[in-house]
Scaffold this active site. Sequence first.
Site, PDB file in Angstrom:
ATOM      1  N   GLU A 270       0.823  -1.213   0.000  1.00  0.00           N
ATOM      2  CA  GLU A 270       0.000   0.000   0.000  1.00  0.00           C
ATOM      3  C   GLU A 270       0.854   1.260   0.000  1.00  0.00           C
ATOM      4  O   GLU A 270       0.622   2.193   0.764  1.00  0.00           O
ATOM      5  CB  GLU A 270      -0.967  -0.026   1.189  1.00  0.00           C
ATOM      6  CG  GLU A 270      -1.871  -1.254   1.166  1.00  0.00           C
ATOM      7  CD  GLU A 270      -2.937  -1.290   2.255  1.00  0.00           C
ATOM      8  OE1 GLU A 270      -2.687  -0.748   3.334  1.00  0.00           O
ATOM      9  OE2 GLU A 270      -4.003  -1.878   1.997  1.00  0.00           O
TER      10      GLU A 270
ATOM     11  N   ASP B 231      -7.961  -9.188   3.997  1.00  0.00           N
ATOM     12  CA  ASP B 231      -7.807  -8.047   4.894  1.00  0.00           C
ATOM     13  C   ASP B 231      -8.856  -7.946   5.985  1.00  0.00           C
ATOM     14  O   ASP B 231      -9.749  -7.108   5.904  1.00  0.00           O
ATOM     15  CB  ASP B 231      -7.818  -6.755   4.063  1.00  0.00           C
ATOM     16  CG  ASP B 231      -7.215  -5.591   4.807  1.00  0.00           C
ATOM     17  OD1 ASP B 231      -6.878  -5.767   5.997  1.00  0.00           O
ATOM     18  OD2 ASP B 231      -7.068  -4.513   4.211  1.00  0.00           O
TER      19      ASP B 231
ATOM     20  N   GLU C  24     -12.610  -2.209  11.983  1.00  0.00           N
ATOM     21  CA  GLU C  24     -12.620  -1.466  10.720  1.00  0.00           C
ATOM     22  C   GLU C  24     -13.703  -1.965   9.761  1.00  0.00           C
ATOM     23  O   GLU C  24     -14.342  -1.163   9.080  1.00  0.00           O
ATOM     24  CB  GLU C  24     -11.233  -1.598  10.075  1.00  0.00           C
ATOM     25  CG  GLU C  24     -11.143  -0.975   8.696  1.00  0.00           C
ATOM     26  CD  GLU C  24      -9.764  -1.107   8.069  1.00  0.00           C
ATOM     27  OE1 GLU C  24      -8.863  -1.697   8.709  1.00  0.00           O
ATOM     28  OE2 GLU C  24      -9.599  -0.614   6.942  1.00  0.00           O
TER      29      GLU C  24
HETATM   30  C1  BDP Z   1      -6.067  -2.133   5.960  1.00  0.00           C
HETATM   31  C2  BDP Z   1      -6.389  -0.776   6.503  1.00  0.00           C
HETATM   32  C3  BDP Z   1      -5.224   0.169   6.388  1.00  0.00           C
HETATM   33  C4  BDP Z   1      -3.985  -0.476   6.999  1.00  0.00           C
HETATM   34  C5  BDP Z   1      -3.740  -1.821   6.347  1.00  0.00           C
HETATM   35  C6  BDP Z   1      -2.575  -2.574   6.978  1.00  0.00           C
HETATM   36  O1  BDP Z   1      -7.490  -0.244   5.803  1.00  0.00           O
HETATM   37  O2  BDP Z   1      -5.565   1.360   7.060  1.00  0.00           O
HETATM   38  O3  BDP Z   1      -2.877   0.348   6.839  1.00  0.00           O
HETATM   39  O4  BDP Z   1      -4.876  -2.632   6.510  1.00  0.00           O
HETATM   40  O5  BDP Z   1      -2.832  -3.541   7.675  1.00  0.00           O
HETATM   41  O6  BDP Z   1      -7.086  -3.011   6.337  1.00  0.00           O
HETATM   42  O7  BDP Z   1      -1.424  -2.228   6.760  1.00  0.00           O
END
Ligand code: BDP
Length: 707
Positions: free
Chosen positions: A298, A372, A400
Amino acid sequence: MLGMERRISRIGAWSACLLAGSVLAIGALPGTALANDGYDLWLAPADKGAAAAEVTVIGDSQTLQLAAAELRRDLTAAPLPVVLARADAPELAALGLPTAMLGAEGYLVCAATVAGRPSLLVTGNSDTGVLYGAFAAIRAQKTGGDLAKLDLTSTPKVRLRVLNHWDNLDGSVERGYAGQSLWDWWTLPDFKDPRYTDYARANAALGINGTVLNNVNASPDTLSAAYIAKAAALADVLRPWGIKVYLSARFSAPIELGGLKTADPLDPQVQAWWKAKSDEIYRAIPDFGGFLVKANSEGQPGPRDYHRTHAEGANMLAAAVAPHGGVVMWRAFVYAETDPDDRAKQAYSEFKPLDGKFADNVLVQVKNGAIDFQPREPFHPLFGAMPKTPMMLELQITKEYLGFATHLAYLGPLFEEVLEADTRAKGKGSTVAKVVDGALEGHDLTGMAGVANIGRDRDWSGSTFNQANWYAFGRLAWDPTLSAEALAREWARQTFGDDPRVVDTAVSMMMESREAVVDYTGPFGLAHLMDTGHHYGPGPWVNDLARPEWNPIYYHKADRSGIGFDRTRTGSNAVAQYAPPVARMLADPRTTPETELLWFHHLAWDWKMKSGRTLWQEMVVRYDRGVATVAHMQRQWDGVKDKVDAERWSKTATYLAIQHNEARWWRDASLVYWMSVNGLSLPEGSLAPEHDLAWYKAQRFPYAPGH
Ligand code: BDP
């Protein structure tokens, strides 16, 4: 002759105590009246009217004194005086207690005659072990145990039991729904908010022994001298409670902080920078735990930027902390838009070939599922697939994807489900729990991480019931075989008192809550259907985001003929990443558990489900069941109105009302969208969605928290 006798006799002291008739019923915590803002968590002070325990400490340490203070405060009406001592105390030497098996952090609580005096002995091989024993005794009493018969022995099955705070230096919390960060970075290191101590107590009571202070999307400034001093101040507060501090490290910090031209892990200057940085941290925090790293995920920098592997990146950091006894927790949560393969396959493809290539002090930290933290995911195929590498399980405690702070969703069953999942890596019974606790491959370095749901809200977690998720995580990290239901009961008794009606009601609500969220957000293994960015509310129609795997349509693949992601050989073949017996089971929709059906298969809308209904009909049944379960939780909660303090009762009742509305919103928006795709209508008697699709698509939440 007295002198010839063992000075401590576990059995003898007890019978004497029983004969004396001093066995006491455990005092009840009053469950009613008075305002209660939830601040006390599971540490609600004991009944003020009851006599405090008489506690003696053998030995001198801050941790033992803290343990004694906990007992004096919260253990009441003990039938015997309590003695706290480390197992190596000379006073215990002759007893032959089975303390060797307790390891470094385990405890033993039992009746014993210490220095000629019948006592309730709390012992362990370390001060922290004794502290855990003290909390265990208090927990036993508060959950109805009889102090007169107390005989507790426990050793943690997992070594690193760690909270991951996704807290930013500006006080915001990524995916945090309980207010600002607990860490007031601005006033640290000078002002040590008393809340830090309360945080430490709450964690120590569960056996949590580590905390990563900052977000995995890390700012390089975390590693600056000023912020190391702030982290050191927190470490000083947490240390006596057995809690080590860790930091998330940004891989490119040598460039941003160090002025280097590269962060290439094979560059000697980069290696020297990390070594010097680690030495600097250890000068300030001698027991610093180590680094957590999110790399090449990401948008985060990482070793792949330099054509190096994740192992090369992790090992460079591992070498820097190794001389000090530190570890590196390297996340396997990686996926790239440049990789056209199924997102669910990418972490396995990247990490599996690296098995055996990581340094001894590296753990690979793997989310419970391959995508996720969705309300339900099959277990991650990396569990069981990297036998030479310690695999640390990462769970998300903050909700979340399960309704933020307002929805009641007890995550114990979700955690239990993944821990009990059988990887079949080494035959039947190769559960994820056994991979994680090291039993399957004989790993000594083991860990479990939970993304914290803690903030500055008075009740810490945004709601009373959210506290249970922190609780369940901590207790499962200590022993991954504990049952979610037993933990719910344990938590409810410590939280609401011992009125069986309240406890039974809370447990019943908790145990049905997670499945309700699955039902109303996306049944049968559907996942990633939420709206963009903030992840609040439904958005199964979203199809216009830059990266394909950010769009919900990528995951559900619904079209006129069917729905679901084909991960068999005719599709992405992700099933092949599982051990052969699991892969075989998942390759066929008729042997795939229905709970995960559409995760692995693209099926016709009229696919026959086990119930005899079509897939479409059954989906509607599940959406309705989700909404109905929330209504059921509301009715149950209404039934204990007079038995729970008004403050916690009414906040919970209001949140349940919000949840009910939003469950309906999820159901309606999802159904109206599916109908726009499949052209089907709702089965006879089903409630029509409240609005049309355009209305649901038009909803905007620019200020949703945690984003
Ligand atoms: C996702 C979240 C994000 C996190 C990412 C992570 O939306 O904010 O940074 O996981 O685990 O689910 O790095």
